[in-house]
Scaffold this motif. Structure first.
Motif, PDB file in Angstrom:
ATOM      1  N   HIS A  37       0.936  -1.066   0.031  1.00 57.97           N
ATOM      2  CA  HIS A  37       0.167  -0.062  -0.120  1.00 57.97           C
ATOM      3  C   HIS A  37       0.864   1.190  -0.001  1.00 57.97           C
ATOM      4  CE1 HIS A  37      -3.516  -2.199   0.688  1.00 57.97           C
ATOM      5  NE2 HIS A  37      -2.988  -3.291   1.643  1.00 57.97           N
ATOM      6  N   VAL A  38       2.156   1.328   0.456  1.00 57.71           N
ATOM      7  CA  VAL A  38       2.971   2.140   0.541  1.00 57.71           C
ATOM      8  C   VAL A  38       4.044   2.037  -0.462  1.00 57.71           C
ATOM      9  CG1 VAL A  38       4.193   3.943   2.055  1.00 57.71           C
ATOM     10  CG2 VAL A  38       2.365   2.713   2.841  1.00 57.71           C
ATOM     11  N   GLN A  39       4.329   2.827  -1.718  1.00 55.98           N
ATOM     12  CA  GLN A  39       5.224   2.774  -2.554  1.00 55.98           C
ATOM     13  C   GLN A  39       6.446   2.983  -1.905  1.00 55.98           C
ATOM     14  OE1 GLN A  39       4.940   1.994  -5.624  1.00 55.98           O
ATOM     15  NE2 GLN A  39       2.656   1.525  -5.328  1.00 55.98           N
ATOM     16  N   GLN A  40       7.358   2.054  -2.421  1.00 56.32           N
ATOM     17  CA  GLN A  40       8.789   2.107  -1.879  1.00 56.32           C
ATOM     18  C   GLN A  40       8.966   2.162  -0.527  1.00 56.32           C
ATOM     19  OE1 GLN A  40      10.132   5.633  -4.139  1.00 56.32           O
ATOM     20  NE2 GLN A  40       9.938   4.781  -6.055  1.00 56.32           N
ATOM     21  N   LEU A  41       8.325   1.677   0.206  1.00 57.21           N
ATOM     22  CA  LEU A  41       8.557   1.428   1.818  1.00 57.21           C
ATOM     23  C   LEU A  41       9.674   0.492   2.089  1.00 57.21           C
ATOM     24  CD1 LEU A  41       7.636   2.374   4.595  1.00 57.21           C
ATOM     25  CD2 LEU A  41       5.978   0.163   4.616  1.00 57.21           C
ATOM     26  N   GLN A  42      10.469   0.916   2.833  1.00 55.11           N
ATOM     27  CA  GLN A  42      11.445  -0.003   3.144  1.00 55.11           C
ATOM     28  C   GLN A  42      11.589  -0.436   4.587  1.00 55.11           C
ATOM     29  OE1 GLN A  42      15.535   1.060   1.140  1.00 55.11           O
ATOM     30  NE2 GLN A  42      14.474   3.060   0.479  1.00 55.11           N
ATOM     31  N   ALA A  43      12.425  -1.404   5.126  1.00 59.46           N
ATOM     32  CA  ALA A  43      12.605  -1.603   6.630  1.00 59.46           C
ATOM     33  C   ALA A  43      13.857  -2.006   6.743  1.00 59.46           C
ATOM     34  CB  ALA A  43      11.408  -2.543   6.942  1.00 59.46           C
ATOM     35  N   VAL A  44      14.385  -2.121   8.044  1.00 62.59           N
ATOM     36  CA  VAL A  44      15.445  -2.509   8.545  1.00 62.59           C
ATOM     37  C   VAL A  44      15.503  -4.206   8.426  1.00 62.59           C
ATOM     38  CG1 VAL A  44      16.166  -0.538   9.889  1.00 62.59           C
ATOM     39  CG2 VAL A  44      14.945  -2.561  10.987  1.00 62.59           C
ATOM     40  N   ASP A  45      16.708  -4.812   8.335  1.00 65.21           N
ATOM     41  CA  ASP A  45      16.758  -6.216   8.223  1.00 65.21           C
ATOM     42  C   ASP A  45      16.204  -6.939   9.780  1.00 65.21           C
ATOM     43  OD1 ASP A  45      17.988  -6.416   5.798  1.00 65.21           O
ATOM     44  OD2 ASP A  45      19.812  -5.744   6.700  1.00 65.21           O
ATOM     45  N   PHE A  46      16.679  -6.539  10.871  1.00 66.09           N
ATOM     46  CA  PHE A  46      16.282  -7.189  12.131  1.00 66.09           C
ATOM     47  C   PHE A  46      15.669  -6.045  13.152  1.00 66.09           C
ATOM     48  CE2 PHE A  46      20.265  -9.259  10.851  1.00 66.09           C
ATOM     49  CZ  PHE A  46      19.609 -10.465   9.987  1.00 66.09           C
ATOM     50  N   VAL A  47      14.823  -6.579  13.896  1.00 62.00           N
ATOM     51  CA  VAL A  47      14.457  -5.730  15.298  1.00 62.00           C
ATOM     52  C   VAL A  47      14.964  -6.580  16.472  1.00 62.00           C
ATOM     53  CG1 VAL A  47      12.664  -4.818  16.393  1.00 62.00           C
ATOM     54  CG2 VAL A  47      12.545  -4.398  13.973  1.00 62.00           C
TER      55      VAL A  47
END
Length: 179
Positions: A37-47
């Motif tokens: 739903h959110v274009q180009q949303l990125q996230a870190v590898d681990f929490v």
């Protein structure tokens, strides 16, 4: 027993002395659903959620390995990418708390983020071709990278940035090796 996670060629072994739980955020169901739903949303590898008061209680961990890259990114570009991943992860954790049923590990992470007592640690495990100078040049590169990420996240209160590598380890109770 340690939680072993692999990202690319890097193997992380999060021990139980410091770490209560670690999960892959960039591949979590919530992040995958949200990124539709959110274009180009990125996230870190681990929490990673720490278990010791006075130590790291919540950490976002991003692994970058450019040892074989002919043209690794500039540190400023990399810092901006990591900052964008932190923002995407914050959005994902918030959405994860609001999902039905709520995802427990995300509720724990959100609680630690919103209570304000625990700083958020952003850890970048960065492997790059080291130009001729060896470890001193690598340490300088890591310091610069951490400073650039801190600048990009200066709007985020109580955020600490740690940049490290296999040669300059800084993640407590988490040896990192090449796969």
């Amino acid at each position: 027993m340690a939680t072993a996670l692999t990202e690319g060629r890097q193997k992380f072994a999060f021990g139980t002395t410091v770490w209560q739980a670690v999960y892959r955020h960039d591949q979590s169901d919530m992040h995958v659903a949200l990124s539709r739903h959110v274009q180009q949303l990125q996230a870190v590898d681990f929490v990673a959620l720490g278990c010791q008061p006075g130590s790291i209680r919540i950490a976002f961990v991003e692994a970058k390995d450019y040892r074989d890259a002919h043209h690794p990114p500039r540190l400023k570009e990399l810092a901006e990418e990591v900052a964008a991943k932190v923002v995407g992860t914050l959005a994902g954790i918030t959405a994860g708390c609001r999902s039905v049923p709520p995802q427990e590990h995300m509720r724990t992470a959100a609680g630690r983020l919103t209570q304000g007592a625990d700083p958020l640690h952003v850890i970048i495990h960065f492997e790059a071709p080291v130009p001729g100078g060896g470890i001193p040049d690598e340490k300088a590169q890591l310091v610069t990278l951490a400073q650039l990420v801190e600048q990009s996240l200066s709007w985020l209160p109580r955020c600490r940035v740690i940049a490290c590598s296999e040669a300059v380890p800084k993640i407590p109770d988490c040896p990192v090796t090449s796969a």
